[in-house]
Design a protein around this motif. Sequence first.
Motif, PDB file in Angstrom:
ATOM      1  N   ASN A  37       0.764  -1.293   0.126  1.00  0.00           N
ATOM      2  CA  ASN A  37      -0.016   0.034  -0.115  1.00  0.00           C
ATOM      3  C   ASN A  37       0.931   1.207   0.045  1.00  0.00           C
ATOM      4  OD1 ASN A  37      -2.924  -1.072   0.489  1.00  0.00           O
ATOM      5  ND2 ASN A  37      -1.594  -2.057   1.761  1.00  0.00           N
ATOM      6  N   ARG A  38       0.283   2.435  -0.492  1.00  0.00           N
ATOM      7  CA  ARG A  38       1.149   3.612  -0.662  1.00  0.00           C
ATOM      8  C   ARG A  38       1.591   3.987   0.776  1.00  0.00           C
ATOM      9  NH1 ARG A  38       2.630   5.778  -4.850  1.00  0.00           N
ATOM     10  NH2 ARG A  38       1.541   5.290  -6.587  1.00  0.00           N
ATOM     11  N   ALA A  39       0.699   3.581   1.944  1.00  0.00           N
ATOM     12  CA  ALA A  39       1.327   3.831   3.433  1.00  0.00           C
ATOM     13  C   ALA A  39       2.382   3.312   3.715  1.00  0.00           C
ATOM     14  CB  ALA A  39       0.080   3.615   4.367  1.00  0.00           C
ATOM     15  N   ASP A  40       2.730   2.105   3.015  1.00  0.00           N
ATOM     16  CA  ASP A  40       4.160   1.580   3.354  1.00  0.00           C
ATOM     17  C   ASP A  40       5.335   2.373   2.821  1.00  0.00           C
ATOM     18  OD1 ASP A  40       2.592  -0.567   3.985  1.00  0.00           O
ATOM     19  OD2 ASP A  40       2.943  -1.708   1.877  1.00  0.00           O
ATOM     20  N   LEU A  41       5.125   2.941   1.788  1.00  0.00           N
ATOM     21  CA  LEU A  41       6.033   3.889   1.132  1.00  0.00           C
ATOM     22  C   LEU A  41       6.280   5.137   2.219  1.00  0.00           C
ATOM     23  CD1 LEU A  41       4.945   4.092  -2.704  1.00  0.00           C
ATOM     24  CD2 LEU A  41       6.298   2.454  -1.517  1.00  0.00           C
ATOM     25  N   MET A  42       5.119   5.397   2.672  1.00  0.00           N
ATOM     26  CA  MET A  42       5.053   6.722   3.535  1.00  0.00           C
ATOM     27  C   MET A  42       5.807   6.397   4.918  1.00  0.00           C
ATOM     28  SD  MET A  42       1.210   7.876   2.842  1.00  0.00           S
ATOM     29  CE  MET A  42       1.225   9.210   4.086  1.00  0.00           C
ATOM     30  N   GLN A  43       5.662   5.219   5.408  1.00  0.00           N
ATOM     31  CA  GLN A  43       6.023   4.589   6.559  1.00  0.00           C
ATOM     32  C   GLN A  43       7.823   4.385   6.418  1.00  0.00           C
ATOM     33  OE1 GLN A  43       4.193   1.433   8.575  1.00  0.00           O
ATOM     34  NE2 GLN A  43       6.116   0.638   9.870  1.00  0.00           N
ATOM     35  N   ARG A  44       7.999   3.799   5.230  1.00  0.00           N
ATOM     36  CA  ARG A  44       9.469   3.725   4.875  1.00  0.00           C
ATOM     37  C   ARG A  44      10.223   5.087   4.889  1.00  0.00           C
ATOM     38  NH1 ARG A  44      11.665   1.388  -1.132  1.00  0.00           N
ATOM     39  NH2 ARG A  44      13.715   1.900  -0.775  1.00  0.00           N
ATOM     40  N   GLU A  45       9.772   6.184   4.265  1.00  0.00           N
ATOM     41  CA  GLU A  45      10.161   7.431   4.451  1.00  0.00           C
ATOM     42  C   GLU A  45      10.144   8.307   5.779  1.00  0.00           C
ATOM     43  OE1 GLU A  45       7.786   8.994   1.360  1.00  0.00           O
ATOM     44  OE2 GLU A  45       8.774   7.616  -0.321  1.00  0.00           O
ATOM     45  N   GLY A  46       9.656   7.542   6.908  1.00  0.00           N
ATOM     46  CA  GLY A  46       9.289   8.195   8.171  1.00  0.00           C
ATOM     47  C   GLY A  46       8.284   9.239   8.207  1.00  0.00           C
ATOM     48  N   ASP A  47       7.358   9.186   7.366  1.00  0.00           N
ATOM     49  CA  ASP A  47       6.035  10.076   7.749  1.00  0.00           C
ATOM     50  C   ASP A  47       4.897   9.422   7.905  1.00  0.00           C
ATOM     51  OD1 ASP A  47       7.825  12.216   6.433  1.00  0.00           O
ATOM     52  OD2 ASP A  47       7.177  11.554   4.322  1.00  0.00           O
ATOM     53  N   TYR A  48       4.810   8.080   8.256  1.00  0.00           N
ATOM     54  CA  TYR A  48       3.669   7.346   8.506  1.00  0.00           C
ATOM     55  C   TYR A  48       4.158   6.231   9.554  1.00  0.00           C
ATOM     56  CZ  TYR A  48      -1.156   5.898   7.441  1.00  0.00           C
ATOM     57  OH  TYR A  48      -2.488   5.661   7.381  1.00  0.00           O
ATOM     58  N   PRO A  49       4.355   6.476  10.731  1.00  0.00           N
ATOM     59  CA  PRO A  49       4.814   5.590  11.899  1.00  0.00           C
ATOM     60  C   PRO A  49       3.575   4.800  12.225  1.00  0.00           C
ATOM     61  CG  PRO A  49       4.445   7.701  12.996  1.00  0.00           C
ATOM     62  CD  PRO A  49       4.282   7.824  11.558  1.00  0.00           C
ATOM     63  N   PRO A  50       3.785   3.769  12.601  1.00  0.00           N
ATOM     64  CA  PRO A  50       2.853   2.416  12.933  1.00  0.00           C
ATOM     65  C   PRO A  50       2.231   2.803  14.256  1.00  0.00           C
ATOM     66  CG  PRO A  50       5.131   1.455  13.263  1.00  0.00           C
ATOM     67  CD  PRO A  50       5.423   2.974  12.718  1.00  0.00           C
ATOM     68  N   PRO A  51       1.196   2.475  14.298  1.00  0.00           N
ATOM     69  CA  PRO A  51       0.421   2.732  15.752  1.00  0.00           C
ATOM     70  C   PRO A  51       1.101   2.060  17.003  1.00  0.00           C
ATOM     71  CG  PRO A  51      -1.147   1.816  14.097  1.00  0.00           C
ATOM     72  CD  PRO A  51      -0.027   1.597  13.542  1.00  0.00           C
ATOM     73  N   PRO A  52       1.038   2.598  18.198  1.00  0.00           N
ATOM     74  CA  PRO A  52       1.680   1.873  19.350  1.00  0.00           C
ATOM     75  C   PRO A  52       1.449   0.782  19.488  1.00  0.00           C
ATOM     76  CG  PRO A  52       0.811   4.210  19.715  1.00  0.00           C
ATOM     77  CD  PRO A  52       0.060   3.765  18.518  1.00  0.00           C
ATOM     78  N   GLY A  53       2.626  -0.216  19.845  1.00  0.00           N
ATOM     79  CA  GLY A  53       2.126  -1.661  19.997  1.00  0.00           C
ATOM     80  C   GLY A  53       2.620  -2.619  18.583  1.00  0.00           C
ATOM     81  N   CYS A  54       2.494  -1.810  17.579  1.00  0.00           N
ATOM     82  CA  CYS A  54       2.848  -2.344  16.348  1.00  0.00           C
ATOM     83  C   CYS A  54       4.284  -2.707  16.222  1.00  0.00           C
ATOM     84  CB  CYS A  54       1.888  -1.936  15.233  1.00  0.00           C
ATOM     85  SG  CYS A  54       0.204  -1.847  15.251  1.00  0.00           S
ATOM     86  N   PRO A  55       4.373  -3.831  15.376  1.00  0.00           N
ATOM     87  CA  PRO A  55       5.845  -3.820  14.945  1.00  0.00           C
ATOM     88  C   PRO A  55       6.519  -2.854  13.973  1.00  0.00           C
ATOM     89  CG  PRO A  55       4.763  -5.801  14.485  1.00  0.00           C
ATOM     90  CD  PRO A  55       3.653  -5.003  14.745  1.00  0.00           C
ATOM     91  N   GLU A  56       7.684  -2.423  14.100  1.00  0.00           N
ATOM     92  CA  GLU A  56       8.207  -1.440  13.501  1.00  0.00           C
ATOM     93  C   GLU A  56       8.307  -1.602  11.855  1.00  0.00           C
ATOM     94  OE1 GLU A  56      12.829  -1.251  13.246  1.00  0.00           O
ATOM     95  OE2 GLU A  56      12.442  -1.972  15.106  1.00  0.00           O
ATOM     96  N   TRP A  57       8.225  -2.792  11.316  1.00  0.00           N
ATOM     97  CA  TRP A  57       8.225  -3.082   9.799  1.00  0.00           C
ATOM     98  C   TRP A  57       6.813  -2.813   9.308  1.00  0.00           C
ATOM     99  CZ3 TRP A  57      10.083  -6.196  13.918  1.00  0.00           C
ATOM    100  CH2 TRP A  57       9.361  -7.272  14.122  1.00  0.00           C
ATOM    101  N   MET A  58       6.972  -2.653   8.053  1.00  0.00           N
ATOM    102  CA  MET A  58       5.865  -2.337   7.196  1.00  0.00           C
ATOM    103  C   MET A  58       4.846  -3.618   7.132  1.00  0.00           C
ATOM    104  SD  MET A  58       7.699  -0.158   4.515  1.00  0.00           S
ATOM    105  CE  MET A  58       9.321  -1.122   4.757  1.00  0.00           C
ATOM    106  N   GLY A  59       3.701  -3.388   6.490  1.00  0.00           N
ATOM    107  CA  GLY A  59       2.774  -4.336   5.978  1.00  0.00           C
ATOM    108  C   GLY A  59       1.326  -4.375   6.716  1.00  0.00           C
ATOM    109  N   LEU A  60       0.348  -3.976   5.927  1.00  0.00           N
ATOM    110  CA  LEU A  60      -0.927  -3.674   6.446  1.00  0.00           C
ATOM    111  C   LEU A  60      -1.872  -4.813   6.285  1.00  0.00           C
ATOM    112  CD1 LEU A  60      -1.338   0.317   5.710  1.00  0.00           C
ATOM    113  CD2 LEU A  60      -0.470  -0.876   7.836  1.00  0.00           C
ATOM    114  N   GLU A  61      -1.582  -5.485   5.157  1.00  0.00           N
ATOM    115  CA  GLU A  61      -2.615  -6.725   4.902  1.00  0.00           C
ATOM    116  C   GLU A  61      -1.792  -7.891   4.374  1.00  0.00           C
ATOM    117  OE1 GLU A  61      -5.161  -5.109   1.589  1.00  0.00           O
ATOM    118  OE2 GLU A  61      -3.534  -4.250   0.826  1.00  0.00           O
ATOM    119  N   ILE A  62      -2.260  -8.886   4.964  1.00  0.00           N
ATOM    120  CA  ILE A  62      -1.637 -10.254   4.629  1.00  0.00           C
ATOM    121  C   ILE A  62      -2.378 -11.505   4.476  1.00  0.00           C
ATOM    122  CG2 ILE A  62       0.582  -9.588   5.934  1.00  0.00           C
ATOM    123  CD1 ILE A  62      -1.667 -11.900   7.639  1.00  0.00           C
TER     124      ILE A  62
END
Length: 327
Positions: A37-62
């Motif tokens: 998802n485009r949110a993954d790109l934003m997270q990679r760039e430091g603009d979309y941090p994961p919610p508290p308690g979630c892993p630091e790595w990307m991925g919103l659907e599996i």
Amino acid sequence: MKAILVNDDRSLRWDDVPNPVIKKEEVLVKIHAAALNRADLMQREGDYPPPPGCPEWMGLEISGEITEIGEEAKEKSGWKIGDKVCALLGGGGYAEYVAVKYDMLMPVPKNCTMIEAAAIPEAFATAYLNLFIEGNIKPGNTLLMNAGASGLASVIIPMAKAFGIRVITTVLTEEIAESIKHLKADRVVVTTKEDISEVLKEELENGHSVDVAIDCLGGEIMGKCIHYLTHGARWIMIAALAGTKTEIDLKNIYVRNVRIIGSTLRSRTPEVKAQILSDLVKNVFPKIESGEVKPSIHAVLPIVEAEAAHDILYQGKNVGKVVLSVL
């Protein structure tokens, strides 16, 4: 286990991380595939941090297979070890395993592969949220879905059509218009040849004005287009890839009772997300299983090639979803 981590220079690596430890209300899923998802790109760039308690790595659907179930999850759900599932995550999908709260899981639809199932949770939940909850769209209404070649549009357009909604969408070139023919939008506007605001004006004058717009572009053109909507229409902003500023005639907004709605799935409470997933299984999965709606897959790459997969999104090359295969 291994997961995709972001280096200091924003490059990606497949590296060791601690194994998830599930809580009593969670299940452990062995991941088969993770969709981008485009949110993954934003997270990679430091603009979309994961919610508290979630892993630091990307991925919103599996998609994947349940390998362990917490006591509360066992009591409150019908999930069993070995069940094939797809899941909506706050983060952590670019990995071999993930811990998921039991109500963030859905069964894999009967006629879907695990690759297709991975492309359902985030995209379909976002589509459902904005079409039916924020948009309150009805059969016979007209939808404007901007950026018709996007991964989200590849879900929203056929979902809307399956529920009897007329769809107008936009693309940049005739070549892209040809590539999305299978989505069956009623009108595809090539914006390098036609002015979308003039098209919407024409539609209004011809009695086919837009009731709901779902806009991931924004920018200058948004303010021009919003003048030509149905009385009481909803313009839903989900991103602003074409710019964060526009000029709007406010008189037009209150005279026509137009509502501008900002919407993101990630900001919703877990309870709201769980309800959306439940509604998806009830209302949309029958249409997936009948073939009326189907995840559109652009490319499948192995998880170790996550950087190349991201490049497809960065360059806007995809028509449909890009998926990482973990197995």
